[in-house]
Design a protein around this motif. Structure first.
Motif, PDB file in Angstrom:
ATOM      1  N   PRO A  40       0.822  -1.205   0.000  1.00  0.00           N
ATOM      2  CA  PRO A  40       0.000   0.000   0.000  1.00  0.00           C
ATOM      3  C   PRO A  40       0.854   1.252   0.000  1.00  0.00           C
ATOM      4  CG  PRO A  40       0.019  -1.009   2.171  1.00  0.00           C
ATOM      5  CD  PRO A  40       0.710  -1.962   1.253  1.00  0.00           C
ATOM      6  N   PRO A  41       0.449   2.300  -0.782  1.00  0.00           N
ATOM      7  CA  PRO A  41       1.242   3.521  -0.857  1.00  0.00           C
ATOM      8  C   PRO A  41       1.287   4.283   0.455  1.00  0.00           C
ATOM      9  CG  PRO A  41      -0.879   3.803  -1.953  1.00  0.00           C
ATOM     10  CD  PRO A  41      -0.751   2.346  -1.615  1.00  0.00           C
ATOM     11  N   ASN A  42       0.364   4.017   1.383  1.00  0.00           N
ATOM     12  CA  ASN A  42       0.351   4.757   2.635  1.00  0.00           C
ATOM     13  C   ASN A  42       0.938   3.954   3.784  1.00  0.00           C
ATOM     14  OD1 ASN A  42      -1.671   2.896   2.689  1.00  0.00           O
ATOM     15  ND2 ASN A  42      -3.180   4.204   3.681  1.00  0.00           N
ATOM     16  N   LEU A  79      -8.233  11.015   8.318  1.00  0.00           N
ATOM     17  CA  LEU A  79      -6.830  11.386   8.157  1.00  0.00           C
ATOM     18  C   LEU A  79      -6.212  11.861   9.470  1.00  0.00           C
ATOM     19  CD1 LEU A  79      -6.952  13.290   4.733  1.00  0.00           C
ATOM     20  CD2 LEU A  79      -5.975  11.035   5.177  1.00  0.00           C
ATOM     21  N   ALA A  80      -7.017  12.365  10.365  1.00  0.00           N
ATOM     22  CA  ALA A  80      -6.480  12.898  11.618  1.00  0.00           C
ATOM     23  C   ALA A  80      -5.953  11.809  12.541  1.00  0.00           C
ATOM     24  CB  ALA A  80      -7.547  13.716  12.345  1.00  0.00           C
ATOM     25  N   ASP A  81      -6.637  10.650  12.569  1.00  0.00           N
ATOM     26  CA  ASP A  81      -6.231   9.610  13.518  1.00  0.00           C
ATOM     27  C   ASP A  81      -6.137   8.209  12.917  1.00  0.00           C
ATOM     28  OD1 ASP A  81      -8.901   8.849  13.194  1.00  0.00           O
ATOM     29  OD2 ASP A  81      -9.543   9.731  15.088  1.00  0.00           O
ATOM     30  N   GLY A  82      -6.489   8.050  11.631  1.00  0.00           N
ATOM     31  CA  GLY A  82      -6.374   6.748  10.984  1.00  0.00           C
ATOM     32  C   GLY A  82      -7.507   5.790  11.266  1.00  0.00           C
ATOM     33  N   ASP A 136      -3.028   7.393  -1.890  1.00  0.00           N
ATOM     34  CA  ASP A 136      -1.775   7.791  -1.230  1.00  0.00           C
ATOM     35  C   ASP A 136      -2.049   8.721  -0.053  1.00  0.00           C
ATOM     36  OD1 ASP A 136       0.846   8.554  -0.568  1.00  0.00           O
ATOM     37  OD2 ASP A 136       1.494   8.172  -2.619  1.00  0.00           O
ATOM     38  N   GLU A 137      -2.212   8.125   1.110  1.00  0.00           N
ATOM     39  CA  GLU A 137      -2.524   8.872   2.319  1.00  0.00           C
ATOM     40  C   GLU A 137      -1.378   9.772   2.760  1.00  0.00           C
ATOM     41  OE1 GLU A 137      -3.377   6.342   5.574  1.00  0.00           O
ATOM     42  OE2 GLU A 137      -4.232   7.924   6.812  1.00  0.00           O
ATOM     43  N   ALA A 138      -0.153   9.287   2.623  1.00  0.00           N
ATOM     44  CA  ALA A 138       1.008  10.058   3.050  1.00  0.00           C
ATOM     45  C   ALA A 138       1.113  11.379   2.296  1.00  0.00           C
ATOM     46  CB  ALA A 138       2.281   9.236   2.856  1.00  0.00           C
ATOM     47  N   LYS A 139       0.887  11.340   0.989  1.00  0.00           N
ATOM     48  CA  LYS A 139       0.977  12.566   0.192  1.00  0.00           C
ATOM     49  C   LYS A 139      -0.191  13.502   0.468  1.00  0.00           C
ATOM     50  CE  LYS A 139       3.914  10.705  -3.452  1.00  0.00           C
ATOM     51  NZ  LYS A 139       4.055  10.362  -4.890  1.00  0.00           N
ATOM     52  N   ALA A 140      -1.335  12.929   0.798  1.00  0.00           N
ATOM     53  CA  ALA A 140      -2.477  13.762   1.183  1.00  0.00           C
ATOM     54  C   ALA A 140      -2.155  14.549   2.443  1.00  0.00           C
ATOM     55  CB  ALA A 140      -3.709  12.889   1.394  1.00  0.00           C
ATOM     56  N   LEU A 141      -1.621  13.860   3.443  1.00  0.00           N
ATOM     57  CA  LEU A 141      -1.268  14.521   4.699  1.00  0.00           C
ATOM     58  C   LEU A 141      -0.182  15.573   4.491  1.00  0.00           C
ATOM     59  CD1 LEU A 141      -1.311  11.471   7.134  1.00  0.00           C
ATOM     60  CD2 LEU A 141      -2.753  13.508   7.316  1.00  0.00           C
ATOM     61  N   ALA A 142       0.801  15.241   3.665  1.00  0.00           N
ATOM     62  CA  ALA A 142       1.888  16.187   3.406  1.00  0.00           C
ATOM     63  C   ALA A 142       1.360  17.450   2.725  1.00  0.00           C
ATOM     64  CB  ALA A 142       2.957  15.531   2.531  1.00  0.00           C
ATOM     65  N   ARG A 143       0.439  17.264   1.772  1.00  0.00           N
ATOM     66  CA  ARG A 143      -0.135  18.404   1.051  1.00  0.00           C
ATOM     67  C   ARG A 143      -0.927  19.299   2.001  1.00  0.00           C
ATOM     68  NH1 ARG A 143       0.925  21.581  -3.175  1.00  0.00           N
ATOM     69  NH2 ARG A 143      -0.739  21.724  -4.725  1.00  0.00           N
ATOM     70  N   VAL A 151      -9.070  21.577   8.086  1.00  0.00           N
ATOM     71  CA  VAL A 151     -10.440  21.063   7.980  1.00  0.00           C
ATOM     72  C   VAL A 151     -10.420  19.540   8.138  1.00  0.00           C
ATOM     73  CG1 VAL A 151     -12.433  20.863   6.430  1.00  0.00           C
ATOM     74  CG2 VAL A 151     -11.080  22.959   6.459  1.00  0.00           C
ATOM     75  N   PRO A 152     -11.414  18.963   8.804  1.00  0.00           N
ATOM     76  CA  PRO A 152     -11.453  17.502   8.909  1.00  0.00           C
ATOM     77  C   PRO A 152     -11.389  16.851   7.535  1.00  0.00           C
ATOM     78  CG  PRO A 152     -13.127  18.497  10.296  1.00  0.00           C
ATOM     79  CD  PRO A 152     -12.557  19.607   9.461  1.00  0.00           C
ATOM     80  N   GLY A 153     -10.662  15.749   7.440  1.00  0.00           N
ATOM     81  CA  GLY A 153     -10.511  15.080   6.148  1.00  0.00           C
ATOM     82  C   GLY A 153     -10.510  13.574   6.291  1.00  0.00           C
ATOM     83  N   VAL A 154     -10.938  12.893   5.223  1.00  0.00           N
ATOM     84  CA  VAL A 154     -10.942  11.430   5.203  1.00  0.00           C
ATOM     85  C   VAL A 154     -10.251  10.938   3.937  1.00  0.00           C
ATOM     86  CG1 VAL A 154     -13.057  11.248   6.570  1.00  0.00           C
ATOM     87  CG2 VAL A 154     -13.211  11.320   4.062  1.00  0.00           C
ATOM     88  N   LEU A 155      -9.837   9.682   3.990  1.00  0.00           N
ATOM     89  CA  LEU A 155      -9.216   9.029   2.840  1.00  0.00           C
ATOM     90  C   LEU A 155     -10.237   8.089   2.211  1.00  0.00           C
ATOM     91  CD1 LEU A 155      -6.517   8.424   1.251  1.00  0.00           C
ATOM     92  CD2 LEU A 155      -6.301   6.437   2.754  1.00  0.00           C
ATOM     93  N   ASP A 156     -10.507   8.298   0.934  1.00  0.00           N
ATOM     94  CA  ASP A 156     -11.433   7.440   0.175  1.00  0.00           C
ATOM     95  C   ASP A 156     -10.629   6.795  -0.944  1.00  0.00           C
ATOM     96  OD1 ASP A 156     -13.713   6.232  -0.843  1.00  0.00           O
ATOM     97  OD2 ASP A 156     -14.313   8.005  -1.990  1.00  0.00           O
ATOM     98  N   ALA A 157      -9.828   5.783  -0.585  1.00  0.00           N
ATOM     99  CA  ALA A 157      -8.855   5.197  -1.513  1.00  0.00           C
ATOM    100  C   ALA A 157      -9.480   4.608  -2.763  1.00  0.00           C
ATOM    101  CB  ALA A 157      -8.044   4.114  -0.777  1.00  0.00           C
ATOM    102  N   GLU A 158     -10.687   4.086  -2.660  1.00  0.00           N
ATOM    103  CA  GLU A 158     -11.336   3.442  -3.800  1.00  0.00           C
ATOM    104  C   GLU A 158     -12.357   4.346  -4.479  1.00  0.00           C
ATOM    105  OE1 GLU A 158     -10.245   0.601  -4.809  1.00  0.00           O
ATOM    106  OE2 GLU A 158      -8.890   0.367  -3.091  1.00  0.00           O
ATOM    107  N   ALA A 159     -12.386   5.628  -4.129  1.00  0.00           N
ATOM    108  CA  ALA A 159     -13.343   6.582  -4.710  1.00  0.00           C
ATOM    109  C   ALA A 159     -14.785   6.104  -4.548  1.00  0.00           C
ATOM    110  CB  ALA A 159     -13.026   6.839  -6.184  1.00  0.00           C
TER     111      ALA A 159
END
Length: 209
Positions: A40-42, A79-82, A136-143, A151-159
């Motif tokens: 996984p990329p993250n 994204l804040a706590d996984g 790619d969760e890591a790049k999302a967090l870095a950005r 702002v609160p955010g979530v990861l939707d890896a599969e769209a």
């Protein structure tokens, strides 16, 4: 004759060994390549990276809350706590603005600061949630860290969110949800400013900010 038989059996043995080597070698190589692709990329996301982003906590479902609308049953990662969360249950009971974006999307980067300002302006009247539509969760967090977006955010890896609301495979997309979880509008464009967001939300959801 006895010498000829020995050479014949020796040749057979050599052929068998070569055949087994050829048969097994590509299989091992394929397995290794498959393992690399499956990583996984993250996988390298650390708690330090999450802490550095300083994202606001994701909304949480109230006890007894149920999923409703097209997002019912969809689980995303905060994204804040996984942690995983049922997005429909977490958003239920309040209008919401979901912004679908990705770290590589230039128009998204222009729009995100407007969303941050709007979230501050609207307060508790509406939930503003970013939805990173890329694995790619890591790049999302870095950005988000680089841009100072809290702002609160979530990861939707599969769209899954995009597919559930019937949005096209483009970014950015904003989804306006009513308090009951139904979709009021899917915006397939970037907002041009805070006032643009406020006017659109007021028109579609009746929330003034």
């Amino acid at each position: 004759m006895r010498s000829g038989n020995r050479w014949r059996w020796l040749l057979v043995a050599v052929i068998v060994v070569v055949g087994l080597t050829v048969a097994l070698w590509p299989r091992a190589e394929h397995t290794e390549n498959t393992r690399d692709r499956a990583a996984p990329p993250n996988a390298g996301v650390s708690e330090q990276a999450r802490a550095a982003a300083e994202l606001a906590p994701c909304p949480r479902a109230e006890p007894g809350a149920t999923s409703a609308g097209p997002l019912a049953g969809i689980t995303v990662k905060c994204l804040a706590d996984g942690r995983s969360t049922d997005i429909a249950a977490a958003l239920g009971g309040k209008p919401a603005l979901l912004n679908l974006w990705a770290y590589w999307c230039a128009p998204c980067a222009e729009e995100l600061p407007y969303l941050r300002q709007y979230a501050q302006r609207a307060g508790n009247a509406i939930t503003v949630l970013t939805v990173h539509s890329d694995p790619d969760e890591a790049k999302a967090l870095a950005r988000l860290t680089d841009m100072g977006i809290r702002v609160p955010g979530v990861l939707d890896a599969e769209a899954a969110v995009r597919n559930a609301v019937g949005a096209p495979a483009v970014l950015p997309v904003s989804v306006l949800l009513r308090a009951d979880g139904s979709v009021a509008r899917v915006m397939v464009r970037a907002f041009t400013g805070v006032d643009d967001i406020a006017a659109t939300v007021a028109n579609e959801l009746g929330v003034a900010a």
